[in-house]
Design a protein around this motif. Sequence first.
Motif, PDB file in Angstrom:
ATOM      1  N   ALA A 147       0.803  -1.220   0.000  1.00 22.12           N
ATOM      2  CA  ALA A 147       0.000   0.000   0.000  1.00 22.12           C
ATOM      3  C   ALA A 147       0.840   1.276   0.000  1.00 22.12           C
ATOM      4  CB  ALA A 147      -0.930   0.010   1.216  1.00 22.12           C
ATOM      5  N   THR A 148       2.087   1.198   0.445  1.00 26.30           N
ATOM      6  CA  THR A 148       2.857   2.441   0.623  1.00 26.30           C
ATOM      7  C   THR A 148       4.209   2.432  -0.085  1.00 26.30           C
ATOM      8  OG1 THR A 148       3.790   1.578   2.700  1.00 26.30           O
ATOM      9  CG2 THR A 148       1.790   2.922   2.863  1.00 26.30           C
ATOM     10  N   SER A 149       4.537   1.379  -0.835  1.00 24.36           N
ATOM     11  CA  SER A 149       5.878   1.268  -1.422  1.00 24.36           C
ATOM     12  C   SER A 149       5.809   1.045  -2.929  1.00 24.36           C
ATOM     13  CB  SER A 149       6.643   0.107  -0.780  1.00 24.36           C
ATOM     14  OG  SER A 149       6.677   0.229   0.623  1.00 24.36           O
ATOM     15  N   ALA A 150       6.795   1.570  -3.627  1.00 26.76           N
ATOM     16  CA  ALA A 150       6.889   1.374  -5.079  1.00 26.76           C
ATOM     17  C   ALA A 150       8.313   1.692  -5.521  1.00 26.76           C
ATOM     18  CB  ALA A 150       5.894   2.281  -5.808  1.00 26.76           C
ATOM     19  N   ASN A 151       8.635   1.265  -6.746  1.00 29.59           N
ATOM     20  CA  ASN A 151       9.911   1.607  -7.389  1.00 29.59           C
ATOM     21  C   ASN A 151      11.132   1.254  -6.536  1.00 29.59           C
ATOM     22  OD1 ASN A 151       8.195   2.619  -9.314  1.00 29.59           O
ATOM     23  ND2 ASN A 151       8.852   4.743  -9.116  1.00 29.59           N
ATOM     24  N   LEU A 152      11.192   0.005  -6.071  1.00 27.75           N
ATOM     25  CA  LEU A 152      12.342  -0.435  -5.290  1.00 27.75           C
ATOM     26  C   LEU A 152      13.586  -0.486  -6.176  1.00 27.75           C
ATOM     27  CD1 LEU A 152       9.919  -1.273  -3.503  1.00 27.75           C
ATOM     28  CD2 LEU A 152      11.188  -3.343  -2.913  1.00 27.75           C
ATOM     29  N   LEU A 153      14.718  -0.026  -5.630  1.00 27.90           N
ATOM     30  CA  LEU A 153      15.977  -0.017  -6.362  1.00 27.90           C
ATOM     31  C   LEU A 153      17.085  -0.539  -5.461  1.00 27.90           C
ATOM     32  CD1 LEU A 153      17.719   0.732  -8.839  1.00 27.90           C
ATOM     33  CD2 LEU A 153      17.949   3.031  -7.835  1.00 27.90           C
ATOM     34  N   ASP A 154      17.651  -1.689  -5.819  1.00 25.36           N
ATOM     35  CA  ASP A 154      18.784  -2.262  -5.100  1.00 25.36           C
ATOM     36  C   ASP A 154      20.058  -1.562  -5.561  1.00 25.36           C
ATOM     37  OD1 ASP A 154      20.756  -3.858  -3.953  1.00 25.36           O
ATOM     38  OD2 ASP A 154      20.422  -5.545  -5.319  1.00 25.36           O
ATOM     39  N   LEU A 155      20.804  -0.970  -4.631  1.00 24.93           N
ATOM     40  CA  LEU A 155      22.023  -0.254  -4.982  1.00 24.93           C
ATOM     41  C   LEU A 155      23.242  -1.167  -5.060  1.00 24.93           C
ATOM     42  CD1 LEU A 155      21.616   3.108  -3.029  1.00 24.93           C
ATOM     43  CD2 LEU A 155      20.877   2.479  -5.336  1.00 24.93           C
TER      44      LEU A 155
END
Length: 199
Positions: free
Chosen positions: A89-97
């Motif tokens: 509900a509150t997260s999007a566009n995860l990016l692993d560095l």
Amino acid sequence: MPKAMHHPLTLPLCERALPGSGLNPGRRFFRYSLAIVLLCIVAASVAKADSVSVAYTVSQISGTEWQYDYRVSGSYLAGDDLAIYFPLATSANLLDLGTGGADWSTFVFQPDPGLPAAGEFDMVANLDNPSVMPVFEVQFRYSGAGVPGPQAFTLYDPNFDVLDTGSTQSATSAIPEPASFLLLGSGLVGVWRRARLYR
């Protein structure tokens, strides 16, 4: 003049020597209590060495863009997968560095409202006893209120059997358990010093 003699039962408790012990109760209490505290510290340290924990810090990059920095502890074998969940509900566009180093393989699964499924950041051990020194960094878009907080995690073995579950803890608010035992030990020292005042 000869010293006045006191009947043993009229002496303060901390001065009454136990028969055959050579120690008064105050000293015996202190020694036994100190031994118990030391045993608790050792037991906690052993348990901590094997248990899985994840400490995090979170920082705002700009607007709704945030970053989690994770530090892990515990024992891992090759193929173990530590998955940290990002609420749908509150997260999007995860990016692993990609900051996990050679001992770990890391990747993300995006939150998927079609399934529905939460997002994941996965850390897979590439060998037994991988280094736990790296700081794992993940950026993401946050649409919730306030500051992103703790997250659920699960540790899986290579067969996807659950080994452990828990929640991440803020690195700025977590107090190591040994420190609690040291506080208890300080209290016992105070009891011992108070007992000596009656000698």
